[in-house]
Design a protein around this motif. Structure first.
Motif, PDB file in Angstrom:
ATOM      1  N   ALA A  25      45.503  39.430  51.655  1.00 52.93           N
ATOM      2  CA  ALA A  25      45.185  38.213  52.457  1.00 52.93           C
ATOM      3  C   ALA A  25      44.121  37.606  51.990  1.00 52.93           C
ATOM      4  CB  ALA A  25      45.004  38.543  53.761  1.00 52.93           C
ATOM      5  N   GLY A  26      43.080  38.417  51.370  1.00 48.90           N
ATOM      6  CA  GLY A  26      41.940  37.897  50.766  1.00 48.90           C
ATOM      7  C   GLY A  26      42.541  36.962  49.360  1.00 48.90           C
ATOM      8  N   ALA A  27      43.499  37.438  48.743  1.00 49.11           N
ATOM      9  CA  ALA A  27      43.932  37.016  47.578  1.00 49.11           C
ATOM     10  C   ALA A  27      44.476  35.416  47.722  1.00 49.11           C
ATOM     11  CB  ALA A  27      44.859  37.645  46.593  1.00 49.11           C
ATOM     12  N   ILE A  28      45.077  35.194  48.964  1.00 51.17           N
ATOM     13  CA  ILE A  28      45.582  33.953  49.354  1.00 51.17           C
ATOM     14  C   ILE A  28      44.927  33.260  50.138  1.00 51.17           C
ATOM     15  CG2 ILE A  28      47.965  34.594  48.579  1.00 51.17           C
ATOM     16  CD1 ILE A  28      48.409  34.989  51.601  1.00 51.17           C
ATOM     17  N   GLY A  29      43.578  33.653  50.569  1.00 52.53           N
ATOM     18  CA  GLY A  29      42.864  32.838  51.412  1.00 52.53           C
ATOM     19  C   GLY A  29      43.201  32.862  52.872  1.00 52.53           C
ATOM     20  N   MET A  77      39.462  31.539  41.908  1.00 52.24           N
ATOM     21  CA  MET A  77      39.049  32.598  41.067  1.00 52.24           C
ATOM     22  C   MET A  77      37.964  33.501  41.733  1.00 52.24           C
ATOM     23  SD  MET A  77      39.247  34.133  38.243  1.00 52.24           S
ATOM     24  CE  MET A  77      38.306  35.252  37.441  1.00 52.24           C
ATOM     25  N   SER A  78      36.873  32.759  42.451  1.00 47.79           N
ATOM     26  CA  SER A  78      35.959  33.743  42.823  1.00 47.79           C
ATOM     27  C   SER A  78      36.507  34.314  44.024  1.00 47.79           C
ATOM     28  CB  SER A  78      34.510  32.683  43.652  1.00 47.79           C
ATOM     29  OG  SER A  78      35.191  31.802  44.301  1.00 47.79           O
ATOM     30  N   ARG A  79      37.609  33.828  44.703  1.00 45.18           N
ATOM     31  CA  ARG A  79      37.962  34.655  45.748  1.00 45.18           C
ATOM     32  C   ARG A  79      38.884  35.856  45.147  1.00 45.18           C
ATOM     33  NH1 ARG A  79      41.914  30.604  48.909  1.00 45.18           N
ATOM     34  NH2 ARG A  79      43.239  30.882  47.537  1.00 45.18           N
ATOM     35  N   LEU A  80      39.387  35.641  43.980  1.00 49.07           N
ATOM     36  CA  LEU A  80      40.262  36.955  43.624  1.00 49.07           C
ATOM     37  C   LEU A  80      38.974  37.861  43.217  1.00 49.07           C
ATOM     38  CD1 LEU A  80      43.007  35.596  41.435  1.00 49.07           C
ATOM     39  CD2 LEU A  80      43.201  36.684  43.462  1.00 49.07           C
ATOM     40  N   LEU A  81      38.168  37.265  42.701  1.00 45.73           N
ATOM     41  CA  LEU A  81      36.847  38.268  42.209  1.00 45.73           C
ATOM     42  C   LEU A  81      36.406  38.983  43.256  1.00 45.73           C
ATOM     43  CD1 LEU A  81      35.391  38.989  39.565  1.00 45.73           C
ATOM     44  CD2 LEU A  81      33.801  37.283  40.200  1.00 45.73           C
ATOM     45  N   ARG A  82      36.056  38.220  44.350  1.00 43.73           N
ATOM     46  CA  ARG A  82      35.558  39.211  45.597  1.00 43.73           C
ATOM     47  C   ARG A  82      36.620  40.012  46.071  1.00 43.73           C
ATOM     48  NH1 ARG A  82      33.923  33.901  47.304  1.00 43.73           N
ATOM     49  NH2 ARG A  82      35.829  33.825  48.709  1.00 43.73           N
ATOM     50  N   VAL A  83      37.942  39.702  46.072  1.00 44.80           N
ATOM     51  CA  VAL A  83      39.064  40.758  46.543  1.00 44.80           C
ATOM     52  C   VAL A  83      38.893  41.973  45.546  1.00 44.80           C
ATOM     53  CG1 VAL A  83      41.510  41.164  46.874  1.00 44.80           C
ATOM     54  CG2 VAL A  83      40.429  38.878  47.631  1.00 44.80           C
ATOM     55  N   GLU A  84      38.837  41.523  44.331  1.00 46.32           N
ATOM     56  CA  GLU A  84      38.894  42.788  43.526  1.00 46.32           C
ATOM     57  C   GLU A  84      37.489  43.544  43.513  1.00 46.32           C
ATOM     58  OE1 GLU A  84      41.192  43.715  41.755  1.00 46.32           O
ATOM     59  OE2 GLU A  84      42.343  41.987  41.799  1.00 46.32           O
ATOM     60  N   LEU A  85      36.488  42.929  43.714  1.00 47.08           N
ATOM     61  CA  LEU A  85      35.324  43.706  43.958  1.00 47.08           C
ATOM     62  C   LEU A  85      35.354  44.754  45.321  1.00 47.08           C
ATOM     63  CD1 LEU A  85      32.409  41.085  43.031  1.00 47.08           C
ATOM     64  CD2 LEU A  85      32.831  43.424  41.910  1.00 47.08           C
ATOM     65  N   ARG A  92      44.531  34.625  35.361  1.00 47.26           N
ATOM     66  CA  ARG A  92      43.415  34.741  36.399  1.00 47.26           C
ATOM     67  C   ARG A  92      43.367  35.936  37.072  1.00 47.26           C
ATOM     68  NH1 ARG A  92      42.917  29.593  40.682  1.00 47.26           N
ATOM     69  NH2 ARG A  92      43.007  27.956  39.045  1.00 47.26           N
ATOM     70  N   VAL A  93      44.715  36.866  37.312  1.00 46.04           N
ATOM     71  CA  VAL A  93      44.478  38.029  37.620  1.00 46.04           C
ATOM     72  C   VAL A  93      43.859  38.841  36.934  1.00 46.04           C
ATOM     73  CG1 VAL A  93      45.851  39.926  38.414  1.00 46.04           C
ATOM     74  CG2 VAL A  93      46.486  37.576  39.083  1.00 46.04           C
ATOM     75  N   TYR A  94      44.109  38.788  35.274  1.00 50.05           N
ATOM     76  CA  TYR A  94      43.690  39.499  34.687  1.00 50.05           C
ATOM     77  C   TYR A  94      41.820  39.275  34.562  1.00 50.05           C
ATOM     78  CZ  TYR A  94      42.084  41.386  30.070  1.00 50.05           C
ATOM     79  OH  TYR A  94      41.465  42.107  28.761  1.00 50.05           O
ATOM     80  N   ALA A  95      41.680  38.031  34.576  1.00 47.48           N
ATOM     81  CA  ALA A  95      40.192  37.847  34.433  1.00 47.48           C
ATOM     82  C   ALA A  95      39.502  38.416  35.702  1.00 47.48           C
ATOM     83  CB  ALA A  95      39.740  36.362  34.438  1.00 47.48           C
ATOM     84  N   SER A  96      40.082  38.158  36.886  1.00 45.94           N
ATOM     85  CA  SER A  96      39.581  38.987  38.050  1.00 45.94           C
ATOM     86  C   SER A  96      39.259  40.346  38.048  1.00 45.94           C
ATOM     87  CB  SER A  96      40.133  38.304  39.421  1.00 45.94           C
ATOM     88  OG  SER A  96      41.435  38.837  39.289  1.00 45.94           O
ATOM     89  N   LYS A  97      40.261  40.891  37.550  1.00 42.82           N
ATOM     90  CA  LYS A  97      40.096  42.390  37.529  1.00 42.82           C
ATOM     91  C   LYS A  97      39.277  42.836  36.562  1.00 42.82           C
ATOM     92  CE  LYS A  97      44.826  43.221  39.267  1.00 42.82           C
ATOM     93  NZ  LYS A  97      44.206  43.455  40.748  1.00 42.82           N
ATOM     94  N   GLY A 115      36.642  41.028  35.325  1.00 44.11           N
ATOM     95  CA  GLY A 115      35.195  40.703  35.854  1.00 44.11           C
ATOM     96  C   GLY A 115      34.806  41.744  36.781  1.00 44.11           C
ATOM     97  N   ALA A 116      35.729  42.010  37.804  1.00 37.94           N
ATOM     98  CA  ALA A 116      35.433  43.045  38.940  1.00 37.94           C
ATOM     99  C   ALA A 116      34.573  44.215  38.411  1.00 37.94           C
ATOM    100  CB  ALA A 116      36.213  43.139  39.612  1.00 37.94           C
ATOM    101  N   ALA A 117      35.455  44.812  37.279  1.00 40.75           N
ATOM    102  CA  ALA A 117      34.948  45.943  36.735  1.00 40.75           C
ATOM    103  C   ALA A 117      33.814  45.841  36.156  1.00 40.75           C
ATOM    104  CB  ALA A 117      36.206  46.474  35.706  1.00 40.75           C
TER     105      ALA A 117
END
Lengths: 338, 330
Positions: A110-114, B1-9, B158-163, B165-167
């Motif tokens: 859910a976080g990934a899609i907001g 992107m920042s959203r994905l990064l937050r999720v990955e973190l 984007r997925v790659y960068a977020s993963k 980046g999170a690491a």
């Protein structure tokens, strides 16, 4: 001819090959598919017929060698980022982090899609997992895992749901439940594509079907189109089966034993059977027309499927939506696996 | 992107292996602090008696044979001066006389101990960073949850960068806390035990900069680990590849061919942390007593180490991105 936008999914000339130790394996071969918007579309084929590969190509997980694909009229994979929000998919067995709870897995998606976290509660409620959402995913039963996967697809509130073999490993109650879920989603205005090699689960729920084998489309259309509207057999109960058999065979019909009764194969007109028996002085106790099932159509079509490197009949001839099951009868028993 | 990064973190924070790696690093830091505390403790009566006895034995030995040892030493010194033509060579022959403090441990100055601790921490943090980065991406591929993820976000770069980046970002707190714990804890122990907390001694200058370089190295290791995880798909494969590299390249190749130190990850990581390092080659020449070999020191500047590590990391990250972008998943 419908405009492309009337279809949730269209593919044209889709092809995918894999390198194996024994050379190249053609997984999908010149596949042209159309899934209309709305309703449940059964995507049928034996194991290894290219269903999952096709779905993976549509979702951008696997690259096609050639061909064109569209989702809601948008070319994929190029436009996938724009259209993926309308598509929820379960590809083969659901895959989540085993050490995370079901809820955490969904919250991350859910976080990934907001999507708001409240949406997670909603979908957990929707699939009946609200009470078990905090449990570790690895402790879920197969049915719960499948329901969690469905919940994940619903996070996006998608217009198209793709379920790849959704009932694999489920018990009858679980299968029934998933079937009900698919029907309810379709009745709610969504398009459901369900791939399966279990014909019964699809036959009971699908509005339209496509049958593939060896990566090629063999038939597509409404269930009635593919199965055929004619009766393919009739069960005949008479006092004297031996005499009745002789009369029917003399009338040019194909007859086989069916317990205490007879089964007349390939006969579409019950009137001809009653007339022949009456002519022979045999009274009919019972006549049950047996409608040809999807299983019969499937077996016939896939039995004719050309090998990837062989000649065989062209797929186009079978893809007209007029293919019907002949020579084999069946009642489309749920759970029949081919 | 920042959203994905937050999720990955967030995902990283919940990984059990990541938690285990953090705990392992903290345990090692605790052991280092214990060793520092132990070094501050006075000798027990038994240890003191032993030290006195060893000193007395050494003095007796010196009184009996010292003159002979000095003469032998001076002879070797003269030979070496003659061979090299360098009259300033000093073997410090007179300094062999046993001194009492040699037998009684001396508390190292804090300014000497801290750089050593930072060096040891760099090794532990680098390995932890590699492991955390590796498992953060490889676990998703090995469990095939990456497929599910890509059906939610199909833009692979984007997925790659977020993963990745999170690491990289995810290990910063671990590195900072570990270094702060080591530095602060050691200083506190010195203060409590009444030892001098003055930051004097070799390597005491630029301690903060050195600590920052350790943090950067940890981040680089996590980034490399994440990229390796994408390439190799299994945490065990990442760890195996790292171990294989250490044995085959660092321990065997670099030892056999010292000039490879210029591109060695281990040597350049050391050079980065220490602010420069050196390696040695041997130059052999025939002499009157046969072939004589001299060790020649080659200095590796910190800039060189930064460039080698940076270029290597960029190549690895770019390669993994290219592979992940095109590879079939699921």
């Amino acid at each position: 001819m419908a405009a492309p936008e009337e279809f949730a999914i269209t593919t044209r000339g889709l092809r995918k090959t894999y390198r194996t130790r024994r050379g190249r394996h053609v997984a999908v071969d010149d596949l042209s598919l159309r899934v209309p918007v709305g309703g449940v579309h059964g995507f049928l084929g034996p194991n290894g017929s290219g269903k999952t590969t096709t779905i993976r190509m549509l979702l951008g997980l696997v690259r096609a060698d050639s061909g064109h694909m569209r989702l809601f009229g948008r070319t994929v994979p190029d436009a996938l980022p724009e259209v993926i929000g309308r598509v929820g998919a379960i590809v083969e067995s659901p895959t989540f982090f085993p050490a995370f709870s079901g809820r955490l897995n969904l919250e991350l998606l859910a976080g990934a899609i907001g999507a708001p976290r409240t949406r997670v509660d909603e979908v957990l409620e929707e699939v009946g997992l609200r009470e078990r959402g905090g449990d570790r995913y690895s402790g879920y039963s197969l049915g719960m895992k499948q329901r969690l996967a469905i919940a994940a697809t619903l996070l996006k509130q998608p217009d198209l749901l793709i379920f790849d073999e959704p009932t694999n490993g489920l018990d009858p109650a679980g299968i029934h439940e998933i079937r009900g879920t698919m029907r309810a989603l379709a009745d709610g205005g969504r398009t459901v594509l369900v791939s399966s090699h279990i014909l019964g689960e699809v036959e009971q729920v699908a509005d339209t079907v496509s049958i593939v084998a060896h990566g090629r489309l063999l038939a597509t259309g409404t269930l009635a189109d593919v199965v055929g509207k004619r009766t393919a057999a009739a069960r005949v109960v008479v006092p004297d089966t031996a005499a009745a058999r002789a009369v029917l065979v003399a009338a040019g019909m194909t007859v086989e034993d069916d317990g205490d009764a007879l089964r007349v194969l390939g006969e579409a007109d019950p009137g001809r059977i009653t007339w022949a028996l009456a002519q022979g002085g045999i009274f009919l106790r019972e006549l049950v027309p047996l409608r040809a099932g999807l299983e019969a159509a499937f077996l016939e079509l896939t039995g004719e499927a050309p090998a990837p490197d062989g000649g065989g009949p062209p797929a186009a001839s079978a893809a007209t939506g007029t293919a019907t099951a002949t020579g084999t009868t069946g009642t489309g028993t749920p759970g029949v696996t081919v | 992107m920042s959203r994905l990064l937050r999720v990955e973190l967030r995902r990283l924070r919940h990984r059990r292996l990541v938690l285990v790696a953090h705990l392992a690093v903290l345990v090692v830091a605790g052991l280092a602090l214990f060793a520092a505390w132990d070094g501050l403790q006075p000798l027990s009566p038994a240890e003191s008696a032993d030290a006195e006895r060893f000193y007395a034995e050494a003095v007796q030995e010196w009184e009996e044979n010292g003159a002979e040892q000095v003469a032998e030493c001076e002879e070797q010194e003269a030979e070496e001066r003659e061979r090299t033509g360098d009259d300033t060579l000093d073997f410090a022959c007179e300094a062999q006389e046993p001194q009492r403090e040699w037998f009684f441990p001396v508390v190292p100055p804090l300014g000497q101990l801290l750089p050593e601790l930072l060096g040891a921490a760099a090794l532990v943090l680098t390995l932890a960073g590699l492991g955390i980065g590796g498992t953060s991406t490889a676990a998703e591929l090995s469990t095939r949850s990456m497929s599910t993820w890509l059906t939610f976000e199909p833009r692979r770069l984007r997925v790659y960068a977020s993963k990745v980046g999170a690491a990289a970002l995810g290990v910063v707190p671990m590195a900072v806390v570990t270094l702060a714990l080591l530095a602060g804890g050691t200083a506190a122990l010195y203060a409590v035990e009444g030892a001098s907390t003055a930051l004097t001694g070799p390597g005491s200058g630029g301690l903060v900069l050195r600590a920052l370089r350790v943090v950067v190295l940890t981040v680089a290791a996590a980034t490399a680990g994440a990229a390796l995880g994408i390439l190799l798909r299994h945490t065990a494969a990442v760890l195996g590849a790292v171990l294989g590299w250490l044995v085959v390249v660092e321990a065997i190749l670099v030892t056999q061919v010292p000039v490879l130190s210029l591109v060695s990850v281990r040597v350049n990581a050391l050079g980065w942390v220490e602010g420069g390092t050196s390696y040695y080659t041997q130059t052999c020449s025939p002499g009157p007593q046969g072939t004589v070999c001299d060790g020649v020191e080659h200095v590796i500047e910190i800039g060189h180490s930064a460039a080698v590590l940076g270029v290597g990391l960029v190549v690895l990250v770019a390669l993994a991105a290219a592979v992940f972008r095109r590879r079939d998943e699921g």
